[in-house]
Design an enzyme around this catalytic site. Structure first.
Site, mmCIF file in Angstrom:
data_model
loop_
_atom_site.group_PDB
_atom_site.id
_atom_site.type_symbol
_atom_site.label_atom_id
_atom_site.label_comp_id
_atom_site.label_asym_id
_atom_site.label_seq_id
_atom_site.Cartn_x
_atom_site.Cartn_y
_atom_site.Cartn_z
ATOM 1 N N LYS A 38 0.808 -0.699 -0.622
ATOM 2 C CA LYS A 38 0.326 0.029 0.083
ATOM 3 C C LYS A 38 1.002 1.195 0.088
ATOM 4 C CE LYS A 38 -3.903 -1.951 2.054
ATOM 5 N NZ LYS A 38 -4.835 -2.696 0.597
ATOM 6 N N GLY A 39 2.075 1.187 0.839
ATOM 7 C CA GLY A 39 2.457 2.372 0.580
ATOM 8 C C GLY A 39 3.604 2.751 -0.327
ATOM 9 N N ALA A 40 4.275 1.646 -1.038
ATOM 10 C CA ALA A 40 4.222 1.805 -2.547
ATOM 11 C C ALA A 40 3.356 2.072 -3.380
ATOM 12 C CB ALA A 40 5.224 1.007 -2.881
ATOM 13 N N ASN A 41 2.424 1.714 -3.808
ATOM 14 C CA ASN A 41 1.151 1.777 -4.878
ATOM 15 C C ASN A 41 0.778 3.304 -4.390
ATOM 16 O OD1 ASN A 41 1.278 -0.802 -4.850
ATOM 17 N ND2 ASN A 41 -0.239 -1.034 -4.159
ATOM 18 N N GLY A 223 -16.032 2.444 -3.816
ATOM 19 C CA GLY A 223 -16.143 1.827 -4.927
ATOM 20 C C GLY A 223 -17.185 2.454 -6.217
ATOM 21 N N GLY A 226 -18.159 6.265 -5.853
ATOM 22 C CA GLY A 226 -17.791 7.017 -5.579
ATOM 23 C C GLY A 226 -16.783 7.171 -4.672
ATOM 24 N N GLY A 253 -8.425 2.004 -4.316
ATOM 25 C CA GLY A 253 -8.080 2.682 -3.120
ATOM 26 C C GLY A 253 -6.497 3.170 -2.882
ATOM 27 N N ASP A 254 -5.341 2.629 -3.123
ATOM 28 C CA ASP A 254 -3.948 3.408 -2.721
ATOM 29 C C ASP A 254 -4.168 4.935 -3.676
ATOM 30 O OD1 ASP A 254 -3.618 1.553 -1.049
ATOM 31 O OD2 ASP A 254 -2.737 0.546 -2.864
ATOM 32 N N GLY A 289 -3.308 -5.747 -11.714
ATOM 33 C CA GLY A 289 -2.101 -5.392 -11.526
ATOM 34 C C GLY A 289 -2.450 -3.681 -10.460
HETATM 35 O O1 RIB Z 1 -3.914 -1.822 -1.329
HETATM 36 C C1 RIB Z 1 -3.148 -2.832 -2.807
HETATM 37 C C2 RIB Z 1 -1.959 -3.811 -2.456
HETATM 38 O O2 RIB Z 1 -2.011 -4.420 -0.813
HETATM 39 C C3 RIB Z 1 -1.186 -4.614 -2.890
HETATM 40 O O3 RIB Z 1 -0.721 -4.432 -3.927
HETATM 41 C C4 RIB Z 1 -0.687 -5.643 -1.930
HETATM 42 O O4 RIB Z 1 0.827 -5.233 -2.168
HETATM 43 C C5 RIB Z 1 -1.223 -5.079 -0.497
HETATM 44 O O5 RIB Z 1 -0.377 -4.478 0.580
#
Ligand code: RIB
Length: 301
Positions: A38-41, A223, A226, A253-254, A289
């Site tokens: 979630k952080g990286a996303n 979702g 909105g 969400g990210d 993805g």
């Molecule tokens: O929010 C999606 C993320 O949740 C995925 O990329 C997975 O790594 C989980 O952390």
């Protein structure tokens, strides 16, 4: 500048007809190895729509091949990654199944993510222009202390209560809300959080409204409906989602959180930032993805 304090995972993703129930095994013809956490996303979503060098991440990875490729991916996407530390644990890994409707089920092996410490954020120049972003995939107390540090410097805090942890304590939630400007939850997380604070409801709108009573702005992402924003002063607003047919909702969400952070960083009016973040989240559901279809600044407009 945007500072994401959070997780980095490699996502192992299998597509299935339906997500297995407890005790059930299902077969998938193949699996993919993708970038996630979630952080990286959130950092990648923010960086793709930001001007160069405006989004950074503080995180831990393992000293392994997954960690190196995750770090390379952050750099390719323009995320400032000099505060990503290698530790002795393996890089976090998420085991994801996605069904035919694009819904998912996720198990995260935390690995290196559990090693993050608040001290890691102290080399970051925090000030009144900082927009800090937190989630629930790294140790809570480290996140809370960094959030308080950011607020003490006059910066703003966006906290995404995902995943909502079943054993989370009411006292911790009160502390979290007390250190947060914008609390972002999906419908289920809104209901779980409000219930924890003593508001028993199965209506996410009531839950969002109750949560905003703590003094922070509560945004419920819903979702296809909105997002709904509940302001602490009592008013609410809604941003409608794009009419899309989702391929994969992982990371939507990210994307919302990262693009909302960019809106704050660029001093957009909140309503515009909200609409833009919802549009970005819709677009992010059009490919497989978490990060594949997160929009760029040009595409989002
Ligand atoms: O929010 C999606 C993320 O949740 C995925 O990329 C997975 O790594 C989980 O952390």
């Amino acid at each position: 500048m945007i500072l994401v304090f959070g997780s980095i995972n490699i996502d192992l993703v299998a597509r299935v007809v339906s997500i297995p129930r407890p005790g059930e095994t299902v077969l998938s013809p193949r699996y993919e190895t993708l970038f996630g956490g979630k952080g990286a996303n959130q950092a990648v979503a923010a960086a793709r729509v930001s001007l160069p060098h405006r989004a950074a991440i503080v995180a831990c990875i393992g000293d392994d091949a997954f960690g190196q490729s995750a770090r390379d991916n952050l750099a390719r996407n323009g995320v400032v990654d000099n505060l990503v530390t290698s530790v002795a644990e393996p890089t976090g890994c998420a085991f994801i199944t996605v069904d035919e409707r694009g819904e998912n089920a996720i198990t995260v092996g935390s690995g290196a993510n559990a090693s993050i410490r608040e001290a890691a954020a102290q080399s970051f120049q925090v000030d009144a222009a900082t927009v800090a972003v937190f989630q629930m995939e790294v140790p809570f107390l480290a996140s809370l202390n960094v959030a308080r540090y950011v607020r003490a410097a006059g910066g703003r805090v966006i906290w995404n209560f995902a995943p909502a942890l079943p054993a989370f304590a009411a006292r911790d939630l009160s502390d979290l809300l007390g250190a947060t400007d914008i609390f972002v939850v999906n419908e289920h997380e809104a209901i779980a959080a409000a219930t924890l604070l003593g508001c028993k409801t199965d209506d996410f709108r009531k839950a969002g409204s109750h949560l905003s009573g703590s003094g922070c702005l509560c945004v419920v992402t819903a979702g296809a409906q909105g997002a709904f924003a509940f302001h602490p002063e009592g008013q609410s607003e809604r941003a409608e989602a794009e009419p899309i047919r989702p391929v994969d909702t992982t990371g939507a969400g990210d994307t919302f959180v990262g693009v909302l952070a960019n809106g704050l960083d660029e001093a957009m009016p909140f309503t515009s930032a909200l609409k833009r973040a919802v549009r970005a989240a819709s677009l992010a559901c059009l490919a497989h993805g978490a990060q594949a279809d997160m929009p760029t600044r040009e595409r989002l407009g």
